[in-house]
Write an enzyme that holds these catalytic residues in place. Structure first.
Site, PDB file in Angstrom:
ATOM      1  N   ASP A 304      39.551  41.810  37.778  1.00 50.75           N
ATOM      2  CA  ASP A 304      40.220  41.402  39.155  1.00 50.75           C
ATOM      3  C   ASP A 304      40.055  39.812  39.379  1.00 50.75           C
ATOM      4  O   ASP A 304      39.295  39.362  40.363  1.00 50.75           O
ATOM      5  CB  ASP A 304      40.610  41.912  40.927  1.00 50.75           C
ATOM      6  CG  ASP A 304      41.747  41.098  41.034  1.00 50.75           C
ATOM      7  OD1 ASP A 304      43.114  40.601  41.191  1.00 50.75           O
ATOM      8  OD2 ASP A 304      41.545  42.045  42.560  1.00 50.75           O
ATOM      9  N   CYS A 344      46.790  36.946  38.166  1.00 48.92           N
ATOM     10  CA  CYS A 344      48.038  36.537  39.465  1.00 48.92           C
ATOM     11  C   CYS A 344      47.916  35.617  39.050  1.00 48.92           C
ATOM     12  O   CYS A 344      47.933  34.417  39.876  1.00 48.92           O
ATOM     13  CB  CYS A 344      46.668  36.849  40.702  1.00 48.92           C
ATOM     14  SG  CYS A 344      45.096  35.889  40.355  1.00 48.92           S
TER      15      CYS A 344
HETATM   16  N1  SAH Z   1      39.526  42.539  43.406  1.00 48.81           N
HETATM   17  C1  SAH Z   1      39.397  41.805  45.058  1.00 48.81           C
HETATM   18  C2  SAH Z   1      40.150  40.052  45.067  1.00 48.81           C
HETATM   19  C3  SAH Z   1      39.392  39.536  43.805  1.00 48.81           C
HETATM   20  S1  SAH Z   1      40.213  37.694  44.216  1.00 48.81           S
HETATM   21  C4  SAH Z   1      40.320  42.779  45.831  1.00 48.81           C
HETATM   22  O1  SAH Z   1      40.597  43.333  45.803  1.00 48.81           O
HETATM   23  O2  SAH Z   1      40.406  41.828  47.308  1.00 48.81           O
HETATM   24  C5  SAH Z   1      38.656  37.304  43.428  1.00 48.81           C
HETATM   25  C6  SAH Z   1      37.103  36.761  43.613  1.00 48.81           C
HETATM   26  O3  SAH Z   1      36.717  36.331  42.290  1.00 48.81           O
HETATM   27  C7  SAH Z   1      37.160  36.592  44.793  1.00 48.81           C
HETATM   28  O4  SAH Z   1      36.582  37.075  46.125  1.00 48.81           O
HETATM   29  C8  SAH Z   1      36.147  35.170  44.164  1.00 48.81           C
HETATM   30  O5  SAH Z   1      34.639  34.388  45.060  1.00 48.81           O
HETATM   31  C9  SAH Z   1      35.460  35.768  42.528  1.00 48.81           C
HETATM   32  N2  SAH Z   1      35.224  34.305  41.999  1.00 48.81           N
HETATM   33  C10 SAH Z   1      36.345  33.715  41.581  1.00 48.81           C
HETATM   34  N3  SAH Z   1      35.166  33.497  40.902  1.00 48.81           N
HETATM   35  C11 SAH Z   1      34.215  33.670  39.946  1.00 48.81           C
HETATM   36  C12 SAH Z   1      33.193  33.956  38.874  1.00 48.81           C
HETATM   37  N4  SAH Z   1      33.390  33.729  38.211  1.00 48.81           N
HETATM   38  N5  SAH Z   1      32.334  35.169  39.026  1.00 48.81           N
HETATM   39  C13 SAH Z   1      32.290  35.783  40.242  1.00 48.81           C
HETATM   40  N6  SAH Z   1      33.090  35.976  40.906  1.00 48.81           N
HETATM   41  C14 SAH Z   1      34.491  34.838  40.841  1.00 48.81           C
END
Ligand code: SAH
Length: 400
Positions: A304, A344
């Site tokens: 996600d 998204c």
């Molecule tokens: N699945 C989550 C929402 C995900 S939003 C839920 O249900 O609440 C996307 C997330 O990806 C954010 O928390 C952000 O901190 C993280 N993120 C962004 N880039 C990333 C990366 N390269 N590696 C790990 N996490 C990352």
């Protein structure tokens, strides 16, 4: 009958068709002339090239989307009653939630609820509001009054810290309490699962409430399984999965240390022992590569990621990133395992996501069955005339 005389502007010939179908945006190129006689954020009437009333909305000279429509009804004034009616109608839809089970949801979804530029999320007795447009800024006092009257909320936090506001010529602001009191941390329930929300500092308004139905859908696959939740944020998918059975083991990965800390706390809050699960603050791409090298396999992998593509210009790049991510995810998924892929990015469609999964599987000589496909939850209604305001895609597949 409208009691107010609104200034007006005219469309070029044949530019009223999508509006007649219920679309709520008018691009500056569709106007015969920029209405310099209307202040930024001011309400105006839109007329066809032949002088017929088409719609009423608010104007911004600084943006491509020059006008956002508020009503197609000539007799409807844009006043306190108008805002109240729209907010009441939005509240009525959210009556589908039993507050004993779910008290975190989107209350106002901008265009989808007929209030362009306004997002309001409800977390128990607190509302978190975001205003994205100059026109909605003008309506702020009316919105606040109506929200307090219609929702019985104890406090409203205004989070105008999103950079999208700059496109409208608006400043970003620090989060501020605009009504009542707003706690630092808010305990909520979602399908009976508990989470604590940091509405002041959390991403978006504090929680990804648009994943509620997908989290619930994941549960049927999860009992006794080994689950890898990539981009876990505060552990939404993780907690749901872990609750399905004492044998289920979940690894949550996110690059944000505060999010991973909150994920652990959310496990504890639900009577789960974080020691029995894994929490990793890491870049998902690097972490998946490491897992692959170590030969680790999971029964379920959740992907996600944040929006890889916010604009059409970076679409190709984003599609590549989705293919890479899904390939990496499949490499740590055992044959017959369940993959949940989400996107998204507004400019990436369901077909794009299915294509990325399919290409990834072909590369790895694996076959895929599509099991379930989702968009947003019911609290994120989309105006059918405006498919471009839909952003979330989520698919469950089984990968042999
Ligand atoms: N699945 C989550 C929402 C995900 S939003 C839920 O249900 O609440 C996307 C997330 O990806 C954010 O928390 C952000 O901190 C993280 N993120 C962004 N880039 C990333 C990366 N390269 N590696 C790990 N996490 C990352």
């Amino acid at each position: 009958m409208s009691l107010v005389h609104y200034p007006s502007t005219s469309l070029k010939p044949h530019r009223d068709e999508s509006l007649q179908n219920g679309h709520l945006w008018i691009f500056s190129g569709a106007l015969q002339q920029a209405p310099s006689w209307v202040e930024t954020g001011g309400v105006l009437d839109v007329k066809s090239s032949t002088g017929q009333f088409v719609a009423r909305g608010y104007y911004n000279s600084a943006t491509d989307i020059a006008i956002r429509i508020l009503t197609h009804n000539e007799d409807e004034d844009i006043d306190a009653e108008f805002v109240r009616r729209r907010i009441r109608r939005a509240c009525e839809l959210r009556a589908v939630f039993d507050p004993a089970q779910t008290n975190a949801y989107r209350l106002i979804n901008s265009e989808g609820d007929g209030l362009p530029g306004l997002v309001v999320d409800r977390y128990a007795d607190t509302l978190v509001m975001q205003i994205h447009t100059a026109g909605m800024e003008q309506m702020r006092p009316l919105v606040l009054e109506a929200l307090l009257q219609e929702t019985g909320a104890q406090g409203i936090l205004l989070r105008n810290d999103g950079t999208a506001r700059r496109r409208e010529g608006l400043f970003t602001e620090e989060p501020q309490v605009v009504a009542g009191e707003v706690p630092k941390q808010i305990p909520v329930r979602e399908n009976g699962v508990q989470f604590v929300i940091d509405v002041w500092n959390g991403q978006k308004t504090g929680f990804f409430i648009d994943q509620r139905d997908k989290r619930a859908a994941l549960q049927k696959y999860a009992p006794g399984k080994r689950v890898l939740n990539c981009f876990s944020y505060t552990g939404g998918f993780s907690v749901y999965a872990a609750l399905t059975s004492p044998e289920t083991r979940v690894t949550s990965v996110d690059v944000s240390a505060p999010a991973i800390k909150a994920a652990r706390e959310n496990f504890t809050l639900n009577g789960l022992d974080p020691q029995e699960h894994a929490f990793e603050t890491a870049d998902v791409f690097d972490y998946l590569e490491q897992l692959r090298q170590d030969g680790e396999l999971f029964d379920i992998v959740v992907l996600d990621p944040p929006a890889f593509a916010k604009t059409l210009g970076v679409r190709t790049h984003a599609l590549k990133a989705y293919r890479r991510l899904n390939t990496l995810g499949m490499q740590v998924l055992r044959p017959g395992g369940i993959l949940l892929t989400c996107s998204c990015s507004g400019v990436i469609g369901m077909d794009d996501i299915l294509g990325a999964i399919s290409t990834s599987a072909q590369r790895l000589h694996r076959s895929v069955q599509l099991l379930e496909a989702y968009t947003h939850g019911v609290d994120h209604p989309i105006n059918l005339a405006m498919p471009e305001t839909s952003y979330l895609k989520a698919v469950f597949t089984r990968v042999e």
